[in-house]
Design a protein around this motif. Structure first.
Motif, PDB file in Angstrom:
ATOM      1  N   PRO A  24     -50.695  -6.605  12.719  1.00  0.00           N
ATOM      2  CA  PRO A  24     -49.535  -6.009  13.402  1.00  0.00           C
ATOM      3  C   PRO A  24     -49.836  -5.672  14.857  1.00  0.00           C
ATOM      4  O   PRO A  24     -50.873  -5.088  15.182  1.00  0.00           O
ATOM      5  CB  PRO A  24     -49.283  -4.725  12.592  1.00  0.00           C
ATOM      6  N   GLY A  25     -48.919  -6.085  15.736  1.00  0.00           N
ATOM      7  CA  GLY A  25     -49.037  -5.777  17.152  1.00  0.00           C
ATOM      8  C   GLY A  25     -49.923  -6.697  17.950  1.00  0.00           C
ATOM      9  O   GLY A  25     -49.921  -6.650  19.187  1.00  0.00           O
ATOM     10  N   ALA A  26     -50.700  -7.558  17.286  1.00  0.00           N
ATOM     11  CA  ALA A  26     -51.611  -8.466  17.996  1.00  0.00           C
ATOM     12  C   ALA A  26     -50.838  -9.654  18.547  1.00  0.00           C
ATOM     13  O   ALA A  26     -49.962 -10.204  17.864  1.00  0.00           O
ATOM     14  CB  ALA A  26     -52.710  -8.949  17.064  1.00  0.00           C
ATOM     15  N   PRO A  27     -51.121 -10.085  19.769  1.00  0.00           N
ATOM     16  CA  PRO A  27     -50.416 -11.228  20.350  1.00  0.00           C
ATOM     17  C   PRO A  27     -50.778 -12.534  19.650  1.00  0.00           C
ATOM     18  O   PRO A  27     -51.824 -12.644  19.015  1.00  0.00           O
ATOM     19  CB  PRO A  27     -50.898 -11.232  21.801  1.00  0.00           C
ATOM     20  N   PRO A  70     -67.383  -5.095  21.287  1.00  0.00           N
ATOM     21  CA  PRO A  70     -68.332  -4.539  20.319  1.00  0.00           C
ATOM     22  C   PRO A  70     -68.095  -5.011  18.886  1.00  0.00           C
ATOM     23  O   PRO A  70     -68.530  -4.352  17.938  1.00  0.00           O
ATOM     24  CB  PRO A  70     -68.080  -3.033  20.437  1.00  0.00           C
ATOM     25  N   CYS A  71     -67.439  -6.143  18.710  1.00  0.00           N
ATOM     26  CA  CYS A  71     -67.128  -6.601  17.357  1.00  0.00           C
ATOM     27  C   CYS A  71     -66.813  -8.098  17.386  1.00  0.00           C
ATOM     28  O   CYS A  71     -66.606  -8.688  18.448  1.00  0.00           O
ATOM     29  CB  CYS A  71     -65.930  -5.838  16.792  1.00  0.00           C
ATOM     30  N   GLY A  72     -66.827  -8.711  16.188  1.00  0.00           N
ATOM     31  CA  GLY A  72     -66.428 -10.102  16.045  1.00  0.00           C
ATOM     32  C   GLY A  72     -67.524 -11.129  16.209  1.00  0.00           C
ATOM     33  O   GLY A  72     -67.318 -12.304  15.931  1.00  0.00           O
ATOM     34  N   GLY A  73     -68.701 -10.705  16.652  1.00  0.00           N
ATOM     35  CA  GLY A  73     -69.775 -11.652  16.932  1.00  0.00           C
ATOM     36  C   GLY A  73     -70.718 -11.829  15.756  1.00  0.00           C
ATOM     37  O   GLY A  73     -70.418 -11.470  14.611  1.00  0.00           O
ATOM     38  N   ALA A  74     -71.876 -12.407  16.060  1.00  0.00           N
ATOM     39  CA  ALA A  74     -72.885 -12.686  15.031  1.00  0.00           C
ATOM     40  C   ALA A  74     -74.191 -12.017  15.427  1.00  0.00           C
ATOM     41  O   ALA A  74     -74.809 -12.373  16.429  1.00  0.00           O
ATOM     42  CB  ALA A  74     -73.089 -14.187  14.868  1.00  0.00           C
ATOM     43  N   LEU A  75     -74.584 -11.035  14.645  1.00  0.00           N
ATOM     44  CA  LEU A  75     -75.823 -10.306  14.860  1.00  0.00           C
ATOM     45  C   LEU A  75     -76.248  -9.759  13.506  1.00  0.00           C
ATOM     46  O   LEU A  75     -75.417  -9.267  12.755  1.00  0.00           O
ATOM     47  CB  LEU A  75     -75.599  -9.175  15.872  1.00  0.00           C
ATOM     48  N   GLY A  76     -77.527  -9.892  13.181  1.00  0.00           N
ATOM     49  CA  GLY A  76     -77.935  -9.395  11.874  1.00  0.00           C
ATOM     50  C   GLY A  76     -79.412  -9.587  11.617  1.00  0.00           C
ATOM     51  O   GLY A  76     -80.202  -9.813  12.538  1.00  0.00           O
ATOM     52  N   LEU A 197     -59.219  -4.042  26.813  1.00  0.00           N
ATOM     53  CA  LEU A 197     -60.379  -4.308  25.961  1.00  0.00           C
ATOM     54  C   LEU A 197     -60.388  -3.480  24.679  1.00  0.00           C
ATOM     55  O   LEU A 197     -60.692  -4.017  23.604  1.00  0.00           O
ATOM     56  CB  LEU A 197     -61.664  -4.097  26.763  1.00  0.00           C
ATOM     57  N   PRO A 198     -60.058  -2.179  24.727  1.00  0.00           N
ATOM     58  CA  PRO A 198     -60.014  -1.430  23.466  1.00  0.00           C
ATOM     59  C   PRO A 198     -58.989  -1.997  22.477  1.00  0.00           C
ATOM     60  O   PRO A 198     -59.242  -2.023  21.265  1.00  0.00           O
ATOM     61  CB  PRO A 198     -59.645  -0.017  23.913  1.00  0.00           C
ATOM     62  N   ALA A 199     -57.844  -2.465  22.985  1.00  0.00           N
ATOM     63  CA  ALA A 199     -56.841  -3.055  22.096  1.00  0.00           C
ATOM     64  C   ALA A 199     -57.369  -4.339  21.464  1.00  0.00           C
ATOM     65  O   ALA A 199     -57.192  -4.568  20.259  1.00  0.00           O
ATOM     66  CB  ALA A 199     -55.555  -3.333  22.870  1.00  0.00           C
ATOM     67  N   LEU A 200     -58.016  -5.176  22.263  1.00  0.00           N
ATOM     68  CA  LEU A 200     -58.592  -6.410  21.734  1.00  0.00           C
ATOM     69  C   LEU A 200     -59.613  -6.109  20.648  1.00  0.00           C
ATOM     70  O   LEU A 200     -59.631  -6.754  19.592  1.00  0.00           O
ATOM     71  CB  LEU A 200     -59.255  -7.216  22.859  1.00  0.00           C
ATOM     72  N   ILE A 204     -59.483  -7.306  16.668  1.00  0.00           N
ATOM     73  CA  ILE A 204     -60.577  -8.056  16.035  1.00  0.00           C
ATOM     74  C   ILE A 204     -61.108  -7.301  14.825  1.00  0.00           C
ATOM     75  O   ILE A 204     -61.341  -7.886  13.760  1.00  0.00           O
ATOM     76  CB  ILE A 204     -61.705  -8.334  17.051  1.00  0.00           C
ATOM     77  N   ARG A 205     -61.280  -6.003  14.961  1.00  0.00           N
ATOM     78  CA  ARG A 205     -61.760  -5.207  13.822  1.00  0.00           C
ATOM     79  C   ARG A 205     -60.770  -5.289  12.660  1.00  0.00           C
ATOM     80  O   ARG A 205     -61.167  -5.382  11.497  1.00  0.00           O
ATOM     81  CB  ARG A 205     -61.957  -3.756  14.239  1.00  0.00           C
TER      82      ARG A 205
END
Length: 279
Positions: A24-27, A70-76, A197-200, A204-205
């Motif tokens: 919801p609300g995402a473009p 700070p989210c959506g990437g690959a790290l582990g 950026l906070p909205a993006l 993503i989260r």
């Protein structure tokens, strides 16, 4: 809004909900699917997408225009690149054998290659010989066929290299974890600094959470982009690369990224950067 990420299962799993209008609300998103070596180039050029998945190794060159999300990437942990050879299992375990040899890597600004350079500086006397850049899906055949002496592999190759009768010389993720105690940063999500950026990050989260809550919803989408990958391998890929850091890098994630890039800058491999405290 334009976005570029790979066709790998972890990316399609993460972004499925947003791509399909379920947040919801995402473009609405206009998606470009491309391997990481291509998206690294898109980020470095002018007129690139609004949001891009790139290698952490490429981050220092794009921070004037883009910010790390700070989210959506690959790290582990347990998910780093592998160094493979076609020699016998005993010989494959000795990094000294790479001295002066030809090694294939999946991109000059890939995290895999950056890690390899840091590892080789410790383990390969006199350094390797020629570096050959190949698309990641061509690396294992090149090693098997003797076109190169060793290859750096990423993604689902962790699960399939035995099919090519190749041997593991080094797991660079394990080496990094043992050397630093930190998780390994692989792929970053960046966005143009002019955007909200906070909205993006919030969208993503939400897409990550939707994927976890409805894993069956993305299956057809993931497999349609999985390059003939079996469902079992695709699922193993997702389980390995989509984790708590996909939702939030957090303190440990930022520490890992900073440590990698600071070490690489000290070695003269990347420009020095200051990531700040994140969003």
């Amino acid at each position: 809004m334009k976005i570029a990420f790979s066709s790998c299962p972890n990316d399609t799993f993460i972004f499925h909900a947003w791509v399909h209008g379920l947040i919801p609300g995402a473009p609405e998103l206009e998606v470009t699917y491309a391997d990481i070596d291509i998206t690294n180039t898109l980020a470095a050029g002018s007129g690139g997408p609004d949001i891009i998945k790139i290698s952490y190794a490429a981050l220092p060159w794009v921070l004037a225009e883009y910010a790390l999300l700070p989210c959506g990437g690959a790290l582990g942990r347990g998910c780093g690149p592998l160094v493979l050879t076609s020699g016998g299992a005993g010989a494959a375990a000795d990094p000294k054998l790479l001295s002066g040899r030809r090694v294939a890597v999946p991109g000059e600004r890939s995290t895999a290659y950056l890690l390899f350079q840091l590892w080789a500086a410790q383990k390969v006397p006199g350094g390797v010989g020629e570096i050959v850049v190949l698309p990641f899906h061509e690396i294992m055949p090149a090693v098997r066929d003797g076109l190169v002496d060793a290859g750096m592999v990423i993604h689902e190759a962790r699960f399939t290299y035995h099919m090519y009768k190749l041997n593991l010389m080094a797991d660079l993720g394990s080496w990094w974890e043992e050397d630093t105690g930190l998780p390994i940063p692989l792929g970053a999500i960046i966005a143009r600094r002019s955007l909200d950026l906070p909205a993006l990050a919030g969208w993503i989260r939400a897409s990550v959470k939707y994927a976890w809550e409805h894993p069956e919803a993305s299956l057809e989408y993931v497999l349609s982009h999985a390059q003939e990958m079996s469902p079992a391998v695709a699922q193993a890929h997702i389980q390995l690369y989509v984790n708590e850091f996909s939702e939030n890098l957090g303190e440990a994630g930022y520490q890992a990224v900073t440590s990698l890039l600071n070490r690489a800058a000290k070695a003269g491999l990347v420009p020095k950067v200051d990531l700040g405290s994140g969003i």
